[in-house]
Design a protein around this motif. Structure first.
Motif, PDB file in Angstrom:
ATOM      1  N   TYR A  37      15.801  -9.074  -2.942  1.00  0.00           N
ATOM      2  CA  TYR A  37      15.183  -8.940  -1.624  1.00  0.00           C
ATOM      3  C   TYR A  37      16.259  -9.034  -0.550  1.00  0.00           C
ATOM      4  O   TYR A  37      17.136  -9.895  -0.589  1.00  0.00           O
ATOM      5  N   ILE A  38      16.217  -8.133   0.447  1.00  0.00           N
ATOM      6  CA  ILE A  38      17.227  -8.106   1.507  1.00  0.00           C
ATOM      7  C   ILE A  38      16.667  -8.668   2.809  1.00  0.00           C
ATOM      8  O   ILE A  38      17.152  -9.672   3.328  1.00  0.00           O
ATOM      9  N   ARG A  39      15.650  -8.027   3.344  1.00  0.00           N
ATOM     10  CA  ARG A  39      15.101  -8.492   4.623  1.00  0.00           C
ATOM     11  C   ARG A  39      13.694  -7.954   4.796  1.00  0.00           C
ATOM     12  O   ARG A  39      13.231  -7.086   4.059  1.00  0.00           O
ATOM     13  N   GLU A  40      13.056  -8.481   5.832  1.00  0.00           N
ATOM     14  CA  GLU A  40      11.700  -8.092   6.177  1.00  0.00           C
ATOM     15  C   GLU A  40      11.680  -7.595   7.617  1.00  0.00           C
ATOM     16  O   GLU A  40      12.302  -8.186   8.500  1.00  0.00           O
ATOM     17  N   ILE A  41      10.984  -6.479   7.843  1.00  0.00           N
ATOM     18  CA  ILE A  41      10.886  -5.880   9.175  1.00  0.00           C
ATOM     19  C   ILE A  41       9.417  -5.764   9.539  1.00  0.00           C
ATOM     20  O   ILE A  41       8.605  -5.284   8.734  1.00  0.00           O
ATOM     21  N   CYS A  42       9.071  -6.198  10.735  1.00  0.00           N
ATOM     22  CA  CYS A  42       7.681  -6.157  11.193  1.00  0.00           C
ATOM     23  C   CYS A  42       7.446  -4.949  12.092  1.00  0.00           C
ATOM     24  O   CYS A  42       8.272  -4.620  12.955  1.00  0.00           O
ATOM     25  N   LEU A  57       7.533  -4.339   6.469  1.00  0.00           N
ATOM     26  CA  LEU A  57       8.380  -3.574   5.576  1.00  0.00           C
ATOM     27  C   LEU A  57       9.309  -4.520   4.843  1.00  0.00           C
ATOM     28  O   LEU A  57       9.979  -5.351   5.463  1.00  0.00           O
ATOM     29  N   LEU A  58       9.342  -4.392   3.522  1.00  0.00           N
ATOM     30  CA  LEU A  58      10.183  -5.227   2.677  1.00  0.00           C
ATOM     31  C   LEU A  58      11.295  -4.356   2.101  1.00  0.00           C
ATOM     32  O   LEU A  58      11.027  -3.382   1.401  1.00  0.00           O
ATOM     33  N   LEU A  59      12.539  -4.689   2.406  1.00  0.00           N
ATOM     34  CA  LEU A  59      13.682  -3.924   1.913  1.00  0.00           C
ATOM     35  C   LEU A  59      14.220  -4.578   0.652  1.00  0.00           C
ATOM     36  O   LEU A  59      14.609  -5.749   0.653  1.00  0.00           O
ATOM     37  N   VAL A  60      14.251  -3.817  -0.448  1.00  0.00           N
ATOM     38  CA  VAL A  60      14.697  -4.294  -1.755  1.00  0.00           C
ATOM     39  C   VAL A  60      15.785  -3.350  -2.253  1.00  0.00           C
ATOM     40  O   VAL A  60      15.665  -2.127  -2.111  1.00  0.00           O
ATOM     41  N   THR A  61      16.836  -3.902  -2.834  1.00  0.00           N
ATOM     42  CA  THR A  61      17.918  -3.084  -3.393  1.00  0.00           C
ATOM     43  C   THR A  61      18.189  -3.503  -4.828  1.00  0.00           C
ATOM     44  O   THR A  61      17.804  -4.593  -5.274  1.00  0.00           O
ATOM     45  N   LYS A  62      18.867  -2.616  -5.532  1.00  0.00           N
ATOM     46  CA  LYS A  62      19.281  -2.919  -6.898  1.00  0.00           C
ATOM     47  C   LYS A  62      20.615  -3.661  -6.839  1.00  0.00           C
ATOM     48  O   LYS A  62      21.533  -3.253  -6.122  1.00  0.00           O
ATOM     49  N   HIS A  97       0.816  -1.216   0.000  1.00  0.00           N
ATOM     50  CA  HIS A  97       0.000   0.000   0.000  1.00  0.00           C
ATOM     51  C   HIS A  97       0.849   1.265   0.000  1.00  0.00           C
ATOM     52  O   HIS A  97       0.309   2.378  -0.071  1.00  0.00           O
ATOM     53  N   LEU A  98       2.175   1.100   0.053  1.00  0.00           N
ATOM     54  CA  LEU A  98       3.061   2.255   0.130  1.00  0.00           C
ATOM     55  C   LEU A  98       4.483   1.808  -0.178  1.00  0.00           C
ATOM     56  O   LEU A  98       4.848   0.655   0.085  1.00  0.00           O
ATOM     57  N   TYR A  99       5.297   2.708  -0.739  1.00  0.00           N
ATOM     58  CA  TYR A  99       6.719   2.415  -0.888  1.00  0.00           C
ATOM     59  C   TYR A  99       7.498   3.722  -0.841  1.00  0.00           C
ATOM     60  O   TYR A  99       6.945   4.819  -1.016  1.00  0.00           O
ATOM     61  N   ALA A 100       8.782   3.614  -0.606  1.00  0.00           N
ATOM     62  CA  ALA A 100       9.672   4.783  -0.568  1.00  0.00           C
ATOM     63  C   ALA A 100      11.027   4.380  -1.113  1.00  0.00           C
ATOM     64  O   ALA A 100      11.435   3.214  -1.004  1.00  0.00           O
ATOM     65  N   ILE A 101      11.741   5.331  -1.715  1.00  0.00           N
ATOM     66  CA  ILE A 101      13.087   5.084  -2.215  1.00  0.00           C
ATOM     67  C   ILE A 101      14.039   6.073  -1.553  1.00  0.00           C
ATOM     68  O   ILE A 101      13.616   7.118  -1.041  1.00  0.00           O
TER      69      ILE A 101
END
Length: 984
Positions: A627-632, A596-601, A574-578
């Motif tokens: 995909y790097i990690r997931e934060i709750c 929160l799903l952390l994704v990198t190039k 429902h939301l994302y940020a760069i």
């Protein structure tokens, strides 16, 4: 060997360097010591010394300027609400006591219906701590209660409920309360110091000044005879000449200014200390010191003056060789920062510009000094005494009044009154209006009216003035982002590419519903969030592939063609940020409910640029992300912002807003800590904008009416340290914004019907523009917004053409094209897209050869991407190359080295004037001592005292030749009742 170049974003270059911005351009605090002839220390004091940056060979890094825009901060036309919007109009006033038994007053008025058809409630809360002003939307079907207004002002508990005051005489008392905010007129001291004078006794003993000093006084104002003077006297005797026979007086933007000139005040040969002169100048908050001598001679220090009242010293030196003035500002340590910052170097060859700069600087200086603890405490005690005295006088009478009248809601004023009381109510309101108008007239005649815009030139171009980008835009806008000089817009009809001089181009059909997007030209990427409940996804596209489809017109993509562009594990987001700065790699945080799903190039910037051609066979860049990690989290976030750590190694953070708090989360460990807790019953989160001070992260937290700066001190590899800092500050908007845009030195708040412009460094208001049905569209580069046109005009110029012809200090705007009149009653008026160029806001004009998908042959300069963590969070971007080009271009213009091209539209007669105009650039502007002076005449008809404002012939030529004959879409109506920006 591959050399890697990348563009850093404005959040780092312009938006995130507040500390550098404050330190370099507003001075640093120094301990100043003065000694006698024997070297013994006499006095010492801590002052902030502001002297600009005199080194012409410095590297023009982001955040530094050559010149600055000159604005009066917190102008009375926008801050003195009671005089402007309430006095002489039907409004309601209430009295009550809060939970601590402190009395308060509340005033509410419904704005005029002709205010661009944007009726709204304006409310003022008077308390001992000061006044609070807010705007609330008007809804004809919903009643607005006293409780709801006070709740919006964070006042929910009362010792005594508010009661209405019906006595018309209350207007006099409330006007007195408003006047406690400070006088609209000013008195400044002027002290003449000869070369080598180092004590105040020597300076005050000068009987006459030099020829250069007399010219300086003539530049500042007009010499007047005090005896019989009827204007603002600034504490001088106008009957018996006990304070001298003459003085210097001027009017600047409606402010009457009297100068206490040391050589014009009474001189006593017997009194070496010149007590009579010190009695006036020593009690002025601001003093100008005009010092003779060369730069190498001993300089003035504030510690030379024995005064506990003077907080600001403006040191002026005149250079005969180049006919220029040099300015230096000393501010007592406790005085808040105020603008405008001194140019670099602080030398003025244009005397008219120098006069404007000095007067604005001194007016802002006195206003800032009134916020110091010394003056603020005195003002608070006075305000508390006045409010308590008024409360004691009114409360006995209120008990005699009918309680039903006292508890009326704001929508039940006249139409809903019972028939038996309607005539009495009409008579009371007529008397209320009559008394208010008489009081307004009396205040104006006396010279205490906040009417500064009535003497302001309407030809002045302001940085926030907009240009028409696309007329009569037919679709509803969901979100957008700039792509070169074009705009990629998500609408109800699909994804469109909009350019100001070309037809709309369909990129995706309406089956693809994009709610959030980022165009990253430097990375050749389009990131978008589709929103359809549980099926929402994050999509990534190659810009080159989209541009190829546009050029070849092969296909219009639908959502079924985007299956290969979906990022894995992002379903339901429902939301994302760069992150704003991509030098360390692109990072994306995706919010899926409370996760929160952390994704990198995968690739670095260099690799991504070189590999784009290698992967050209694949239109989808999905494989380049990992995909790097997931934060709750405990709750789904409403606002997200990524913060780059100083090292980029295990110290990057994420700021999230939910419930009643802002939290900081370490990207590496997932550990969270509380950044700020919001003490309010209802919270409307707006934005969290990342800024930096001394290389450390800071955040502008925007919620409800509040914008608060908090500094973050990260520990080595650990959690950030959150603590109160002396650099923390906060300010309040007049209306709850739905979006905030940071473009140094300005911060702009967008509401449903207005744009509020403030300075980031201190939160001071500089302008408020009423814009009907306002919708911010995009702001990561130039600012685009959508609004309703209220009238028609015509223009054949495009914003791109205007941008190329704009001069650095006169951003050009032009009229909106004509909107076809509605043939059917009730038809929705047309809406246009407007553009505020970023280069105008940051103080420079530059032709940006940006890559536009509709003009594929343009030589491109990559621009970086910024961060817009949510649709309401926006930041702006300029590359380092562009900023250096800005500095180089401006430096050449100041020196007159930039050849001015001859426009094809200029006549031969105009072309002959070009050498003369280039010569004027080298020699400086002609001195104009009488320009922009207006001695206000009273309404009783003293016309002989009225000096009309004039402008030099040189300025007239510059205005007519450098600016096209077109009008701004923002046309300011400077009247007492309303300041309206008319979209024409």
């Amino acid at each position: 060997l591959i050399t890697c170049f990348f563009s850093s974003s404005v959040s780092e270059d312009l938006g995130c360097r507040r500390g550098e911005f404050s330190r370099k351009h507003y001075g640093s605090v120094e301990l100043l010591i003065s000694s006698d002839a024997d070297g013994a220390i006499q006095r010492a004091g801590r002052f902030r010394v502001e002297n600009g940056i005199s080194d012409e060979n410095i590297d023009y890094t982001p955040g530094t300027w050559h010149r600055t825009d000159v604005h009066l901060e917190n102008p009375e036309c926008h801050t003195r609400w009671y005089f402007k919007y309430f006095l002489g109009k039907v409004h309601q006033n209430y009295i009550g006591t809060d939970a601590e038994k402190n009395p308060f007053f509340l005033s509410v008025v419904l704005s005029d219906q002709n205010n661009q058809r944007v009726p709204q409630y304006r409310s003022i809360l008077w308390r001992k701590t000061g006044t609070q002003k807010i705007c609330l939307p008007y809804c004809p079907t919903k009643t607005l209660s006293v409780k709801s207004i006070l709740s919006a002002m964070s006042l929910d508990k009362f010792e005594k409920s508010p009661r209405e005051i019906l006595d018309p005489e209350i207007q006099k008392d409330l006007l007195v309360l408003e006047e406690q905010e400070g006088s609209v007129n000013f008195k400044f001291g002027v002290l003449y110091a000869k070369d080598g004078q180092l004590t105040d006794d020597e300076m005050f003993s000068n009987e006459t000044g030099s020829e250069s000093f007399q010219r300086f006084l003539g530049l500042m104002g007009d010499k007047i005879t005090l005896k019989g003077w009827t204007g603002y006297r600034g504490g001088l005797d106008t009957k018996n000449d006990t304070t001298g026979s003459f003085s210097i007086y001027t009017v600047y933007q409606g402010h009457e200014i009297m100068f206490h000139v040391s050589t014009m005040l009474p001189y006593s040969r017997e009194n070496k200390q010149q007590v009579e002169r010190k009695r006036h100048i020593g009690n002025d908050i601001v003093t100008i010191v005009f010092q003779e001598g060369e730069e190498s001679s001993p300089a003035f220090k504030p510690s030379m003056i024995r005064s506990h009242f003077t907080h600001i010293f403006a040191l002026v030196r005149y250079n005969k060789q180049n006919d220029s003035y040099r300015l230096k500002i000393f501010s007592e340590e406790s005085v808040p920062l105020f603008g405008p910052p001194l140019p670099s170097p602080p030398v003025f060859t244009n005397h008219r510009e120098f006069r404007d700069f000095v007067l604005v600087k001194l007016i802002n200086a006195e206003k800032a000094t009134l916020e110091t603890p010394t003056f603020a405490q005195k003002r608070q005690r006075t305000l508390d005494m006045l409010i308590r005295s008024l409360y004691q006088d009114l409360m006995p009478d209120l008990h005699k009044v009918n309680n039903m009248l006292n508890r009326r809601s704001f929508s039940d004023v006249l139409p809903e009154s019972p028939k038996s009381t309607r005539k009495k109510e009409e008579a009371r309101q007529a008397e209320f209006v009559r008394l208010g108008q008489a009081l307004k007239l009396k205040t104006t005649v006396k010279g205490d009216a906040p009417t500064n815009l009535t003497t302001t030139s309407l030809c002045k171009k302001e940085p926030w003035e907009a240009q028409s980008f696309y007329n009569n835009f037919p679709h509803e806008v969901v979100c957008a982002d700039s792509w070169g000089q074009s705009l990629l817009v998500s609408t109800d009809a699909g994804i469109l590419l909009v350019d100001d001089d070309q037809p709309l181009v369909q990129v995706f059909d309406k089956t693809l519903q994009i709610k959030q997007m980022h165009v990253l030209e430097a990375l050749n990427l389009l990131i978008a969030r589709t929103d359809k409940g549980k099926d929402s996804r994050l999509l990534v596209f190659r810009l080159s592939a989209i541009q190829k489809d546009i050029e070849t017109k092969q296909m219009i993509r639908s959502k079924y063609d985007c299956r290969e562009n979906k990022l894995e594990r992002t379903k339901g987001c429902h939301l994302y940020a760069i992150n704003t700065h991509h030098g360390s790699g692109l990072r994306i945080v995706v919010a899926i409910r409370n996760k929160l799903l952390l994704v990198t190039k995968k690739y670095s910037l260099c690799n991504s640029l070189t590999s784009s051609s290698q992967l050209s066979s694949s239109d989808s860049p999905v494989d380049e992300f990992q995909y790097i990690r997931e934060i709750c989290l405990s709750d789904p976030p409403v606002v997200m912002t990524l913060i780059d750590g100083p090292t980029g190694d295990s110290d990057n953070m994420i700021c999230v807003a939910y419930r009643h708090q802002f939290d900081l989360i370490n990207e590496s460990t997932g550990e969270s800590c509380r950044l700020h807790h919001v003490e309010a019953s209802k919270v409307n989160f707006v934005a969290a904008i990342d800024v930096y001070e001394d290389g450390e992260a800071g955040l502008l937290l925007c919620y409800n009416y509040v914008c608060q700066y908090r500094k973050v001190h990260p520990l080595n590899g650990g959690s950030p340290l959150i603590q109160q800092s002396a650099s923390d500050f906060h300010f309040s908007w007049n209306q709850v914004p739905y979006a905030v845009v940071c473009a140094f030195p300005y911060i702009l708040a967008f509401t449903i019907d207005s744009i509020e412009v403030r300075l980031v460094v201190n939160g001071n208001l500089v302008h408020t523009a009423v814009v009907p049905e306002l919708q911010l569209v995009s702001s990561r580069s130039d600012i685009y917004f959508k609004a309703t046109t209220a009238a028609s005009g015509s223009s054949s110029s495009s914003s791109r053409e205007m941008s190329s012809r704009s001069s650095p200090q006169t951003p050009i705007t032009y009229e909106m094209s004509e909107c076809p009149l509605s043939s059917l009653e009730g038809e929705v008026p047309c809406k246009n897209l407007y553009k505020i160029p970023l280069s105008n806001l940051v103080g420079r004009s530059i032709e940006r050869p940006l890559k536009s998908p509709l003009v594929p042959k343009v030589v491109t300069t990559p621009i970086c991407s910024g961060i817009a963590s949510v649709p309401v969070t926006h930041s702006l971007s300029l590359s380092r190359m562009e900023i250096k080009e800005i500095a180089s271009r401006t430096r050449k213009e100041l020196l007159g080295l930039l050849d001015e091209p001859i426009s094809k539209t200029e006549s031969p007669k105009q072309q002959k004037k070009l050498p003369q105009r280039q010569s004027d650039l080298k020699q400086g502007a002609v001195q104009s001592t009488s320009s922009d002076r207006l001695i206000s005449s009273s309404l009783e008809g003293n016309s002989e005292q009225c000096h009309l404002s004039t402008s030099s012939e040189t300025d007239t030529v510059a205005n007519t030749e450098e600016s096209p004959l077109s009008s701004s879409p923002f046309q300011l109506t400077s009247l007492y009742d309303e300041d309206i920006i008319d979209l024409k």
